[in-house]
Write a protein that holds these residues in place. Structure first.
Motif, PDB file in Angstrom:
ATOM      1  N   TRP A 142       0.635  -0.562   6.799  1.00  0.00           N
ATOM      2  CA  TRP A 142       1.232   0.740   6.503  1.00  0.00           C
ATOM      3  C   TRP A 142       0.925   1.164   5.078  1.00  0.00           C
ATOM      4  CZ3 TRP A 142       3.637   3.978   9.815  1.00  0.00           C
ATOM      5  CH2 TRP A 142       4.014   3.455  11.057  1.00  0.00           C
ATOM      6  N   CYS A 143       0.802   2.474   4.902  1.00  0.00           N
ATOM      7  CA  CYS A 143       0.790   3.048   3.558  1.00  0.00           C
ATOM      8  C   CYS A 143       2.123   3.784   3.454  1.00  0.00           C
ATOM      9  CB  CYS A 143      -0.388   4.008   3.387  1.00  0.00           C
ATOM     10  SG  CYS A 143      -1.964   3.180   3.632  1.00  0.00           S
ATOM     11  N   TYR A 164      -5.816   5.011  -0.089  1.00  0.00           N
ATOM     12  CA  TYR A 164      -4.392   4.862  -0.418  1.00  0.00           C
ATOM     13  C   TYR A 164      -4.289   4.286  -1.828  1.00  0.00           C
ATOM     14  CZ  TYR A 164      -5.373   0.003   0.883  1.00  0.00           C
ATOM     15  OH  TYR A 164      -5.929  -1.255   0.947  1.00  0.00           O
ATOM     16  N   SER A 175       0.850  -1.192   0.000  1.00  0.00           N
ATOM     17  CA  SER A 175       0.000   0.000   0.000  1.00  0.00           C
ATOM     18  C   SER A 175       0.884   1.241   0.000  1.00  0.00           C
ATOM     19  CB  SER A 175      -0.891   0.018   1.237  1.00  0.00           C
ATOM     20  OG  SER A 175      -1.691  -1.140   1.251  1.00  0.00           O
ATOM     21  N   ASP A 187       4.549   8.329   5.357  1.00  0.00           N
ATOM     22  CA  ASP A 187       4.071   7.022   5.828  1.00  0.00           C
ATOM     23  C   ASP A 187       2.916   7.231   6.805  1.00  0.00           C
ATOM     24  OD1 ASP A 187       6.232   5.887   4.528  1.00  0.00           O
ATOM     25  OD2 ASP A 187       7.451   5.723   6.342  1.00  0.00           O
ATOM     26  N   TRP A 188       1.910   6.404   6.717  1.00  0.00           N
ATOM     27  CA  TRP A 188       0.859   6.428   7.741  1.00  0.00           C
ATOM     28  C   TRP A 188       0.280   5.028   7.885  1.00  0.00           C
ATOM     29  CZ3 TRP A 188      -4.551   5.871   6.477  1.00  0.00           C
ATOM     30  CH2 TRP A 188      -4.827   5.827   5.107  1.00  0.00           C
ATOM     31  N   SER A 235       5.495   5.768   1.881  1.00  0.00           N
ATOM     32  CA  SER A 235       5.930   6.772   0.901  1.00  0.00           C
ATOM     33  C   SER A 235       6.909   6.090  -0.067  1.00  0.00           C
ATOM     34  CB  SER A 235       6.633   7.918   1.609  1.00  0.00           C
ATOM     35  OG  SER A 235       7.815   7.438   2.225  1.00  0.00           O
ATOM     36  N   HIS A 249      -2.783   2.484   8.296  1.00  0.00           N
ATOM     37  CA  HIS A 249      -4.203   2.342   7.963  1.00  0.00           C
ATOM     38  C   HIS A 249      -4.811   1.318   8.919  1.00  0.00           C
ATOM     39  CE1 HIS A 249      -7.525   0.858   5.151  1.00  0.00           C
ATOM     40  NE2 HIS A 249      -7.765   2.145   5.251  1.00  0.00           N
ATOM     41  N   SER A 289       1.364   5.609   0.037  1.00  0.00           N
ATOM     42  CA  SER A 289       0.804   6.858   0.564  1.00  0.00           C
ATOM     43  C   SER A 289       0.970   7.966  -0.469  1.00  0.00           C
ATOM     44  CB  SER A 289       1.559   7.217   1.841  1.00  0.00           C
ATOM     45  OG  SER A 289       1.353   8.552   2.171  1.00  0.00           O
ATOM     46  N   ARG A 290       0.068   8.958  -0.437  1.00  0.00           N
ATOM     47  CA  ARG A 290       0.212  10.134  -1.302  1.00  0.00           C
ATOM     48  C   ARG A 290       1.101  11.167  -0.636  1.00  0.00           C
ATOM     49  NH1 ARG A 290      -5.691  11.116  -0.986  1.00  0.00           N
ATOM     50  NH2 ARG A 290      -5.504  12.882  -2.389  1.00  0.00           N
TER      51      ARG A 290
END
Ligand SMILES: C[S@@+](CC[C@H](N)C(=O)[O-])C[C@H]1O[C@@H](n2cnc3c(N)ncnc32)[C@H](O)[C@@H]1O
Length: 292
Positions: free
Chosen positions: A221-222, A282, A206, A212-213, A224, A215, A208-209
């Motif tokens: 994790w999403c 994501y 997954s 890192d975050w 970068s 979900h 991220s736009r």
């Protein structure tokens, strides 16, 4: 060439025959799938272009689609996951040869306490399997394929018993993002250890736009682009991350995925698409790393 690619739903139109095959696996074997799985699967299938006899490790295979599709193409799959997979059932046996690589005692055996299993066994298990077997017998049987699936219960960070440089390719669908970045880097190194020189690691995670975050609904994790590059040890690679917003807009606008949302999304509020409301958060990302 190594790659980090934000995946686009356009891949579904580019390889319609792969999409039909993946849908066939899902429908026949009733394997679980998330909202973007067909994008991940079709992209990975195109990148790998498997041939019969190839040995492929599916990292974090769970009960997923990919391993069964690969076996259908004649691949011998080493299906590795931290969770022990129960005996998958008759429909899988008709699909292809599969075995427990750990030789777990009792695997694929009926309860041995008495000749006739207890009533609750029949209620929960045997009746469903008998009905499925009958359905398969009455309808067209899925073809017997030459590939195989071998289940192994392992942490991906410690692939004990798997020889170094023994596999032609490593694949992974929506599994590696369930590891913190520092653990993921260890996992990638361990997967590389068992990959033959010249072999390829192809994974979806997954993305991220932004930063890192985590979900919560998918417990993943999403990442970068920077984190993905670091965790996979990629120094030079092709990337389309500059177009992440365009790819994200394409996902949101994809009516095929929206209208094909699996039923479990409609059953609750804590699944990433609360009560089946189409709301991607994501982007799926494909990573290709070739071992020199
Ligand atoms: C969301 S499921 C995806 C399963 C499958 N690849 C699919 O396409 O449906 C993620 C799987 O990855 C496995 N997994 C993630 N990290 C792992 C690790 N470090 N060691 C072993 N298994 C791991 C989990 O146990 C889980 O079964």
């Amino acid at each position: 060439m190594n790659q980090i690619q934000v995946l686009s739903p356009s891949v579904l139109d580019e390889v319609p025959e792969r999409l039909a095959e993946m849908r066939d696996v899902v429908d026949t074997l009733r394997t679980p799938r998330g909202w973007h799985y067909y994008i991940d699967l079709c992209w990975l299938a195109r990148e790998l272009a498997p041939t019969p006899g190839l040995s492929v490790l599916d990292a974090g295979a769970g009960n997923g689609v990919l391993q069964w599709w690969l076996a259908q193409t004649g691949v011998d799959v080493l299906s590795v996951d931290g969770q022990r997979r129960a005996h998958p059932g008759l429909r899988f046996e008709q699909w292809c040869a599969h075995r427990d690589g750990d030789n777990t005692p009792g695997y694929r055996r009926l309860p041995a306490r008495s000749y006739l299993p207890p009533l609750r066994f029949w209620r929960r298990h045997a009746w469903h399997e008998t009905a499925r077997a009958l359905r398969s017998t009455l309808g067209p049987l899925p073809p017997q394929y030459s590939g195989s699936v071998t289940f192994l219960t392992r942490s991906l960070a410690e692939l004990s018993g798997i020889a170094s440089e023994s596999l032609d390719a490593i694949v992974s669908i929506s599994a590696l993002e369930h590891n913190d970045p520092e653990v993921l880097a260890v996992v990638v190194r361990e997967l590389e250890r068992v990959l033959k020189p010249g072999g390829c690691m192809i994974a979806t995670v997954s993305g991220s736009r932004g930063e890192d975050w985590y979900h919560e609904p998918s417990h993943g994790w999403c990442f970068s682009e920077k984190t993905i590059a670091e965790c996979f040890g990629l120094e030079s690679y092709e990337s389309n991350f500059a177009e992440v917003e365009t790819r994200f807009d394409e996902l949101v606008a994809c009516t095929f995925l929206r209208d094909d949302l699996p039923p479990f999304y409609f059953k609750g509020a804590d699944n990433g698409m609360p009560w089946g409301e189409w709301d991607p958060q994501y982007v799926p990302v494909g990573v290709v790393k070739r071992k020199p």
